[in-house]
Design an enzyme around this catalytic site. Structure first.
Site: not given
Ligand code: CTP
Length: 214
Positions: A21-23
C-alpha cells in the site's frame, strides 16, 4: 452536476494478512467530495481503505484493491459529469495471492508483481464531455512529469504535489491545466483545495456548455 470522486490508497494483498500500500489517508478525495456536496452537486465517492467516516449526503462505495476501485469507478462513470481521481492507486499487485499465510523459510523471498490497470487513463479514453481532474505525486522533474501525465491520461487539470502531502492536512500544490495555465498554492488546506477544484470544474463545464455526459 454529478461528481465521481475517488480517494484513499489501495491494498494489494499477497496473502491472508499482508498487503502492499502507500500512506494515503483519503483526506484529499473526501475534501473534494464534501466541497462538491456543499456547492449543491450530487457525489459518488469511491474510496480505498481509510479511517474516515462517510460524509453526509454522499453515496460512498468502499473498496480494497485497485481492481475493485476500477470496477466501482467505471460502474459509476455513466452518471458522472466530472471525475476527480484523488485515489493513490497502487501501480502493482502481487502476481498471485497466496491462500492462507506465507510462512518464513529462513531465506530471501522474491515477490512477483504485475501492473494494475491505469484507471484515469481508461476514463480519459471514455471522456466524452466530462471534466477530468487527476493528481500527480512527483519527486524529480515534477512539472514536466505532471504535464506528461496530464496529456497521456486525457485530464483537463492535474494537481501536482509531493510525497509530503500524503496524510497531511495542508500541503503545497500546483494546478496545471490542459490549456497551459499554472496556479501555485504553496500552502493550502485540503479543504481549500477541494473547493478550488470544484469551482474550477464548474467554470470549465459552464464554458464547454452543460450536458457534459455526452
Ligand atoms: N492512477 C490511476 N490508476 C493507476 C495509477 C494512477 O487512475 N493504476 C491515477 C491517480 O489516481 C492519479 C494519477 O493517475 O490521479 C497519477 O497517479 P501517479 O501515481 O502520480 O502516476 P502513475 O501513472 O502511477 O505514474 P508513476 O507512478 O510512474 O509516476
Amino acid at each position: 452536476m454529478h461528481f465521481l470522486i475517488t480517494a484513499g490508497p489501495t491494498h494489494e494483498y499477497l496473502d491472508a494478512v499482508r498487503y502492499l500500500t502507500n500512506p494515503s489517508s483519503g483526506r484529499m478525495g473526501f475534501a473534494v467530495a464534501r466541497a462538491a456536496r456543499r456547492r449543491g452537486h450530487t457525489v459518488d465517492l469511491v474510496t480505498g481503505p481509510v479511517l474516515l467516516r462517510d460524509p453526509q449526503g454522499i453515496t460512498v462505495t468502499r473498496v480494497v484493491s485497485a481492481l475493485e476501485l476500477r470496477r466501482a469507478t467505471l460502474a459509476a462513470l455513466g452518471r458522472a459529469d466530472a471525475v476527480v481521481m484523488a485515489a493513490a492507486v497502487g501501480d502493482y499487485r502481487p502476481a498471485r495471492r497466496v491462500a492462507g499465510k506465507l510462512k518464513k523459510t529462513g531465506g530471501a523471498v522474491t515477490l512477483a508483481l504485475v501492473e494494475n490497470p491505469d484507471i484515469l487513463r481508461e476514463i480519459g479514453r471514455k471522456k466524452g464531455r466530462r471534466v477530468i481532474v487527476g493528481f500527480a505525486v512527483e519527486v524529480q522533474d515534477a512539472e514536466a512529469n505532471a504535464r506528461r501525465k496530464l496529456v497521456a491520461k486525457g485530464a483537463d487539470l492535474i494537481v501536482l504535489n509531493g510525497p509530503a502531502s500524503f496524510g497531511a492536512e495542508r500541503a503545497g500544490f500546483r494546478l496545471i491545466t490542459a490549456g497551459g495555465e499554472v496556479r501555485e498554492l504553496p500552502d493550502a488546506s485540503k479543504a481549500a483545495l477541494g473547493t478550488a477544484l470544484v469551482r474550477w470544474v464548474e467554470r470549465r463545464a459552464a464554458a464547454a456548455g452543460r450536458g457534459a455526459r455526452e
